[in-house]
Design an enzyme around this catalytic site. Structure first.
Site, PDB file in Angstrom:
ATOM      1  N   MET A 202     -12.320   4.462  -0.473  1.00 54.71           N
ATOM      2  CA  MET A 202     -12.980   4.699   0.816  1.00 54.71           C
ATOM      3  C   MET A 202     -13.695   6.033   0.698  1.00 54.71           C
ATOM      4  SD  MET A 202      -9.888   3.330   3.170  1.00 54.71           S
ATOM      5  CE  MET A 202      -8.789   3.311   1.763  1.00 54.71           C
TER       6      MET A 202
ATOM      7  N   SER B 183       0.841  -1.197   0.000  1.00 60.10           N
ATOM      8  CA  SER B 183       0.000   0.000   0.000  1.00 60.10           C
ATOM      9  C   SER B 183       0.877   1.249   0.000  1.00 60.10           C
ATOM     10  CB  SER B 183      -0.904   0.012   1.235  1.00 60.10           C
ATOM     11  OG  SER B 183      -1.468   1.299   1.371  1.00 60.10           O
TER      12      SER B 183
ATOM     13  N   ASP C 120      -4.942   3.671  -1.849  1.00 61.10           N
ATOM     14  CA  ASP C 120      -6.047   3.988  -0.943  1.00 61.10           C
ATOM     15  C   ASP C 120      -6.575   5.396  -1.168  1.00 61.10           C
ATOM     16  OD1 ASP C 120      -6.173   1.605   0.866  1.00 61.10           O
ATOM     17  OD2 ASP C 120      -4.061   2.115   1.116  1.00 61.10           O
TER      18      ASP C 120
ATOM     19  N   ASP D 154      -6.635  -6.492   4.259  1.00 58.78           N
ATOM     20  CA  ASP D 154      -6.047  -5.148   4.306  1.00 58.78           C
ATOM     21  C   ASP D 154      -6.084  -4.582   5.721  1.00 58.78           C
ATOM     22  OD1 ASP D 154      -5.168  -2.601   3.719  1.00 58.78           O
ATOM     23  OD2 ASP D 154      -6.935  -2.020   2.560  1.00 58.78           O
TER      24      ASP D 154
ATOM     25  N   MET E  77      -9.199   8.152  -0.025  1.00 65.99           N
ATOM     26  CA  MET E  77     -10.059   8.495   1.126  1.00 65.99           C
ATOM     27  C   MET E  77     -10.619   9.904   0.957  1.00 65.99           C
ATOM     28  SD  MET E  77      -7.528   7.242   4.137  1.00 65.99           S
ATOM     29  CE  MET E  77      -6.708   5.645   4.078  1.00 65.99           C
TER      30      MET E  77
ATOM     31  N   HIS F 130      -8.482   1.050  -3.943  1.00 61.99           N
ATOM     32  CA  HIS F 130      -9.425   0.837  -2.835  1.00 61.99           C
ATOM     33  C   HIS F 130     -10.107   2.165  -2.519  1.00 61.99           C
ATOM     34  CE1 HIS F 130      -9.635  -0.084   1.816  1.00 61.99           C
ATOM     35  NE2 HIS F 130     -10.830   0.076   1.286  1.00 61.99           N
TER      36      HIS F 130
ATOM     37  N   HIS G 147      -1.324  -1.306  -4.233  1.00 61.43           N
ATOM     38  CA  HIS G 147      -2.587  -1.015  -3.553  1.00 61.43           C
ATOM     39  C   HIS G 147      -2.658   0.489  -3.280  1.00 61.43           C
ATOM     40  CE1 HIS G 147      -6.073  -2.041  -1.019  1.00 61.43           C
ATOM     41  NE2 HIS G 147      -5.635  -1.100  -0.188  1.00 61.43           N
TER      42      HIS G 147
ATOM     43  N   MET H 293     -11.424  -5.817   5.441  1.00 65.26           N
ATOM     44  CA  MET H 293     -10.647  -4.884   6.266  1.00 65.26           C
ATOM     45  C   MET H 293     -10.334  -5.564   7.600  1.00 65.26           C
ATOM     46  SD  MET H 293     -10.129  -2.273   4.425  1.00 65.26           S
ATOM     47  CE  MET H 293      -9.076  -1.561   5.698  1.00 65.26           C
TER      48      MET H 293
HETATM   49  C1  DX5 Z   1      -6.377   1.589   5.598  1.00 64.40           C
HETATM   50  C2  DX5 Z   1      -5.971   1.265   4.193  1.00 64.40           C
HETATM   51  C3  DX5 Z   1      -4.835   0.311   4.105  1.00 64.40           C
HETATM   52  C4  DX5 Z   1      -3.564   0.796   4.734  1.00 64.40           C
HETATM   53  C5  DX5 Z   1      -2.910  -0.426   5.250  1.00 64.40           C
HETATM   54  O1  DX5 Z   1      -7.573   2.266   5.586  1.00 64.40           O
HETATM   55  O2  DX5 Z   1      -7.049   0.674   3.493  1.00 64.40           O
HETATM   56  O3  DX5 Z   1      -4.604  -0.116   2.765  1.00 64.40           O
HETATM   57  O4  DX5 Z   1      -2.691   1.465   3.867  1.00 64.40           O
HETATM   58  O5  DX5 Z   1      -1.823  -0.047   5.991  1.00 64.40           O
HETATM   59  P1  DX5 Z   1      -1.114  -1.011   7.028  1.00 64.40           P
HETATM   60  O6  DX5 Z   1      -0.628  -2.214   6.269  1.00 64.40           O
HETATM   61  O7  DX5 Z   1      -0.001  -0.158   7.548  1.00 64.40           O
HETATM   62  O8  DX5 Z   1      -2.114  -1.375   8.089  1.00 64.40           O
HETATM   63 ZN    ZN Z   2      -6.586  -0.259   1.509  1.00 61.32          ZN
END
Ligand code: DX5
Ligand code: ZN
Length: 216
Positions: A68, A8, A35, A175, A37, A66, A33, A137
């Site tokens: 969010m 990620s 993210d 994840d 948000m 991903h 990956h 998650m």
């Molecule tokens: C959290 C994200 C993850 C995050 C994971 O909301 O969806 O993808 O980057 O990070 P680690 O592996 O550090 O928990």
């Molecule tokens: Zn993620």
């Protein structure tokens, strides 16, 4: 098939992203990956289309995006346009999930649903045959570097059971809080893809850490 590793980039060095992208390109990792948000669905705001478009220029491996964000169906074509290969949207953020999943596929991407820690995997029974990926998650979404929720193993096993029972062709992705210590147990429970942010980018040798996660 051996399990896949998806580092990620949320935990990467944003002032020198191309170096971290190169590291992933040259490592045993399988996917990037990414993210996204929005500060509404989750408390945090990360990055969006322009950054993904820039990453796409350097990345030689599939982009696993991903989302969010609320109402993810509004942005399906935009994420395709900037280079997403796999697009996952939250069960908790999409009212017409069946329609949204098919819109993702029609746009030419692999489609996945993400479940928050409190969401029961049985809610996917009617949709499992339509999916390419289910992302479980194992922390509450919003931040990297959080502690793994132990109950996640049970969810992976339960989902694996459903997939086998329905003869569905779906990858189970996990994840949040994935480490070299819990990775073997996750793979044993049925995980096909492991996302890792802090474990990879917080280590002294990220490429070696990816290799270790791959070899569990
Ligand atoms: C959290 C994200 C993850 C995050 C994971 O909301 O969806 O993808 O980057 O990070 P680690 O592996 O550090 O928990
Ligand atoms: Zn993620």
């Amino acid at each position: 098939m051996s399990h896949l590793i998806a580092p990620s980039l949320l935990s990467a060095d944003f002032t020198n992203l191309s170096a971290d992208i190169d590291m992933v390109n040259n490592s045993q990792a399988d996917w990037f990956h990414l993210d996204v948000m929005d500060g509404v669905f989750v408390p945090n705001i990360s990055f969006g289309m322009p950054v993904i478009k820039a990453i796409k220029k350097y990345a030689t491996k599939p982009l696993d995006v991903h989302l969010m964000i609320v109402q993810p169906e509004r942005y399906i074509q935009d994420f395709k346009n900037v280079g997403a290969d796999i697009l996952t949207i939250h069960y908790e953020a999409s009212t017409h999930l069946h329609r949204s999943i098919h819109a993702i596929k029609d746009a030419g991407m692999q489609a996945g649903v993400v479940l928050n820690p409190h969401t029961n995997v049985s809610l996917l029974t009617e949709l499992i045959k339509d999916l390419d990926v289910v992302l479980l998650m194992s922390v509450n979404p919003g931040y990297g570097g959080q502690k793994f929720i132990e109950h996640s193993y049970e969810k992976v096993s339960k989902l694996k059971e459903m997939i086998l029972k329905r003869n569905a062709n779906v990858l189970i992705e996990v994840d949040g809080g994935v480490t070299i210590e819990n990775a073997p147990k996750l793979v044993k429970a049925g995980a096909d893809v492991l996302v890792a942010g802090n474990t990879v980018f917080g280590s002294d040798n990220p490429s070696l850490t990816i290799e270790k996660l791959k070899q569990v």
